[in-house]
Design an enzyme around this catalytic site. Structure first.
Site, PDB file in Angstrom:
ATOM      1  N   SER A  26      41.231  48.067  40.461  1.00  0.00           N
ATOM      2  CA  SER A  26      42.219  48.693  41.098  1.00  0.00           C
ATOM      3  C   SER A  26      42.136  49.739  41.963  1.00  0.00           C
ATOM      4  CB  SER A  26      43.470  48.766  39.955  1.00  0.00           C
ATOM      5  OG  SER A  26      44.641  49.071  40.466  1.00  0.00           O
ATOM      6  N   CYS A  71      40.208  50.680  51.153  1.00  0.00           N
ATOM      7  CA  CYS A  71      40.527  51.020  52.592  1.00  0.00           C
ATOM      8  C   CYS A  71      40.456  52.444  52.723  1.00  0.00           C
ATOM      9  CB  CYS A  71      42.157  50.550  52.911  1.00  0.00           C
ATOM     10  SG  CYS A  71      42.293  48.605  53.103  1.00  0.00           S
ATOM     11  N   THR A  91      45.241  25.906  43.451  1.00  0.00           N
ATOM     12  CA  THR A  91      44.325  25.046  44.016  1.00  0.00           C
ATOM     13  C   THR A  91      44.480  23.602  43.535  1.00  0.00           C
ATOM     14  OG1 THR A  91      42.930  25.170  42.036  1.00  0.00           O
ATOM     15  CG2 THR A  91      42.858  27.056  43.244  1.00  0.00           C
ATOM     16  N   ASN A  92      43.467  22.631  43.974  1.00  0.00           N
ATOM     17  CA  ASN A  92      43.688  21.269  43.738  1.00  0.00           C
ATOM     18  C   ASN A  92      43.410  21.103  42.171  1.00  0.00           C
ATOM     19  OD1 ASN A  92      40.653  22.139  44.411  1.00  0.00           O
ATOM     20  ND2 ASN A  92      40.227  19.954  44.258  1.00  0.00           N
ATOM     21  N   TYR A 146      44.806  28.901  40.059  1.00  0.00           N
ATOM     22  CA  TYR A 146      45.208  29.550  41.182  1.00  0.00           C
ATOM     23  C   TYR A 146      44.405  30.428  41.782  1.00  0.00           C
ATOM     24  CZ  TYR A 146      49.582  28.454  38.547  1.00  0.00           C
ATOM     25  OH  TYR A 146      50.440  27.559  37.752  1.00  0.00           O
ATOM     26  N   ILE A 199      44.319  33.945  45.124  1.00  0.00           N
ATOM     27  CA  ILE A 199      45.037  34.807  45.822  1.00  0.00           C
ATOM     28  C   ILE A 199      43.723  35.777  46.438  1.00  0.00           C
ATOM     29  CG2 ILE A 199      47.207  34.997  44.324  1.00  0.00           C
ATOM     30  CD1 ILE A 199      46.220  37.305  43.017  1.00  0.00           C
ATOM     31  N   GLY A 200      44.470  36.496  47.461  1.00  0.00           N
ATOM     32  CA  GLY A 200      43.600  37.590  48.196  1.00  0.00           C
ATOM     33  C   GLY A 200      42.573  37.006  49.008  1.00  0.00           C
ATOM     34  N   TYR A 235      67.458  55.946  67.122  1.00  0.00           N
ATOM     35  CA  TYR A 235      67.187  56.736  68.590  1.00  0.00           C
ATOM     36  C   TYR A 235      67.464  58.177  68.361  1.00  0.00           C
ATOM     37  CZ  TYR A 235      67.548  59.286  72.687  1.00  0.00           C
ATOM     38  OH  TYR A 235      67.506  60.105  73.736  1.00  0.00           O
TER      39      TYR A 235
END
Length: 537
Positions: free
Chosen positions: A38, A42, A272-273, A278, A280-281, A426
């Site tokens: 975690s 970046c 998934t198949n 499952y 992710i990412g 604005y």
């Protein structure tokens, strides 16, 4: 029920903590083969540049915190080596001790991410001063090298967004920075109009940039680098920012379906198949909201949202993952570059050619308020419906705001006909009375309704290139732009007085130039009965 998560950086912890907030009864376990979980990957370039001083501040959660606050068991430096979906068992290796154990699961979530790839360069693996940056551990190793060796020069291989962020931060440290990329532009997949401005910003900050250039060989354990353009470099530090590959090895052991480029294929339930597994990412291949085609979703923001949504879905909330738009932003010295949706590069790669684009350069806020600068904004849209396919922008202020708004427009399936109707805040310090997105909409509608005809430079017929009249409307103090050589230069402000210099018996094209002046020139000519075609580049 026991939920096991493979991968603990972005999507995995997001899933686990959300699921715990929804349900106290489930057993939740995370296995992470790295030393940390975690963390803000970046932000790592900014740590190396000294902008962020405390590496620990980038670690958002620790295994201890997740156990105490969320009752989630986290095992770092543990690698899941095999998956047996029939018996719902995993083989896990403790990387510290080498011991392997078997464990079970009821539902498995793969959030294993991606890893940096070294290019196939002779001598790359032997470069003692060569590093990749993906994890906190990588950042710590590079920082140690910087502290111990105090290098003055760095070679960054790869001029994509990660490479540019690294280059800026090494420059911030006072280092001499060289960027090398085998592509003809920086900042891929941004389009050329945006990339050219970023390139100019790099040169303005005294970076050495080699494009269309390969590294032929790395010698002397990284102390000498031979480039394909004949240049020999002697970098004291090398950073490889040349791409990533999915960590799909464990998925292969379960017979999970992968795309041609090795990513896990998932449906709108992130399944998934293989039953009860499952993904992710960065590791998944999902669906583009813009095109409906298969796409990667390699942003930590997407992984976090997918993890949160998947927890809701497995807990019984009826919902679906609509897919990936793609929205990113990067700081490049005093520029901000941002995108939402598809670029032209991405559309062409997907085989989509029926689109138009506009490129406008309005002020980012009211010109009379101090500090106004140009916002370079490109919008791409379907040539028939006007559906917004994507956008990019670069400038000093307000860039990410406009791309965030455009991402919302794409989510809402808006067209360029809707852009003038966007009621955006604005005030002179923040915007113009007609926001840049409104302006882009006006220009796009002019194209859609044939108020002004446009053509891409590469689509101009050969006979026109030989016989047409090409008008350059730049002011005398402005440099030429575009690839088409002009027949004559008549500044826009002089067009009415010099209209007789423009022939009516030949096709008239207005050569490429950024901004609204080309459109205004076309309307002036139209008022004199001369239809002019704007060249796009």
């Amino acid at each position: 029920m026991k939920f096991v998560v493979i991968g603990g950086v972005a999507g995995g912890p997001s899933f686990a903590t959300r699921l715990r907030r929804l349900n106290e009864e489930h057993e939740i376990v995370i296995y992470e083969r790295g030393e940390n979980i975690s963390y803000a990957s970046c932000a790592l370039p900014y740590y190396l540049g000294g902008v962020i001083e405390d590496l620990d501040s980038l670690i958002e959660r620790t295994p201890e915190i997740l156990k105490v606050k969320n009752n989630i068991d986290v095992f770092t430096k543990h690698e899941v080596q095999t998956i047996d979906p029939e018996n719902k068992q995993l083989v896990v290796k403790d990387l510290a001790t080498g011991e392997t154990t078997a464990t079970n699961y009821d539902k498995l979530i793969i959030s294993a991410g991606a890893r940096p790839t070294l290019p196939p360069i002779k001598g790359a693996a032997e470069a003692e001063n060569g590093f990749v940056l993906r994890s906190v551990t990588d950042a710590a190793e590079i920082k140690t090298y910087l502290d111990e060796h105090d290098p003055n020069s760095v070679l960054v291989l790869g001029a994509g967004v990660m490479g540019l962020e690294l280059a800026e931060n090494f420059k911030h440290r006072g280092m001499d920075v060289t960027l090398v990329d085998q592509l003809p532009q920086v900042a891929f997949p941004y389009d050329e109009e945006i990339a050219d401005l970023i390139y100019a910003k790099l040169l303005e900050n005294d970076l050495h940039v080699h494009l269309n250039t390969r590294v032929e060989e790395i010698r002397q354990a990284g102390q000498e680098v031979l480039l394909s353009d004949g240049t020999r470099l002697n970098p004291e530090l090398i950073l490889f920012a040349t791409g990533v590959a999915p960590n799909n090895e464990v998925a292969k052991t379960a017979g999970i379906e992968l795309s041609e480029d090795g990513q896990i294929i998932v449906n709108d339930q992130l399944e998934t198949n293989v039953a009860d597994i499952y993904a992710i990412g960065d590791i998944i291949k999902t669906t583009s909201v813009v095109t409906g085609l298969a796409t990667s979703s390699m942003l930590s923001s997407a992984a976090n949202r997918q993890g949160h949504m998947l927890a809701d879905m497995v807990n019984g909330t009826p919902m679906r993952y609509r897919g990936y738009i793609g929205a990113g932003v990067a700081k490049i010295f005093d520029y901000t570059a941002s995108y939402a949706g598809m670029t032209e590069h991405a559309l062409k790669a997907a085989g989509i050619t029926n689109y138009k684009s506009v490129f406008v350069t309005p002020f980012d806020h009211a010109y009379f308020y101090p500090g106004a600068t140009r916002l370079n904004l490109k919008i791409i849209f379907d040539a028939d419906s006007g559906k917004i396919l994507g956008g990019q922008a670069v400038g000093e202020q307000g860039v990410d705001k406009r791309m965030g708004e455009l991402s919302v427009a794409i989510t809402g399936n808006l067209t360029v006909f809707d852009l003038p109707d966007l009621e955006l805040p604005y005030s002179p310090p923040y915007s113009t009375t007609r926001d840049p997105l409104n302006i882009a909409g006006y220009v796009a509608i002019n194209q859609m309704t044939n108020v002004v005809e446009t053509i891409k430079a590469e689509d101009i017929p050969a006979e026109d290139l030989a016989s047409a009249f090409f008008l350059d409307i730049r002011e005398p103090n402005k440099s030429p732009s575009g690839s088409i050589e002009a027949t004559k230069n008549i500044p826009m402000n002089e067009l009415r007085d010099r209209i007789n210099e423009i022939p009516k018996d030949r096709k008239v094209y207005i050569t490429f130039r950024k901004g609204l002046n080309t459109y205004t020139s076309a309307r002036i000519l139209a008022g004199f009965g001369i239809p002019a075609i704007l060249i796009e580049e």
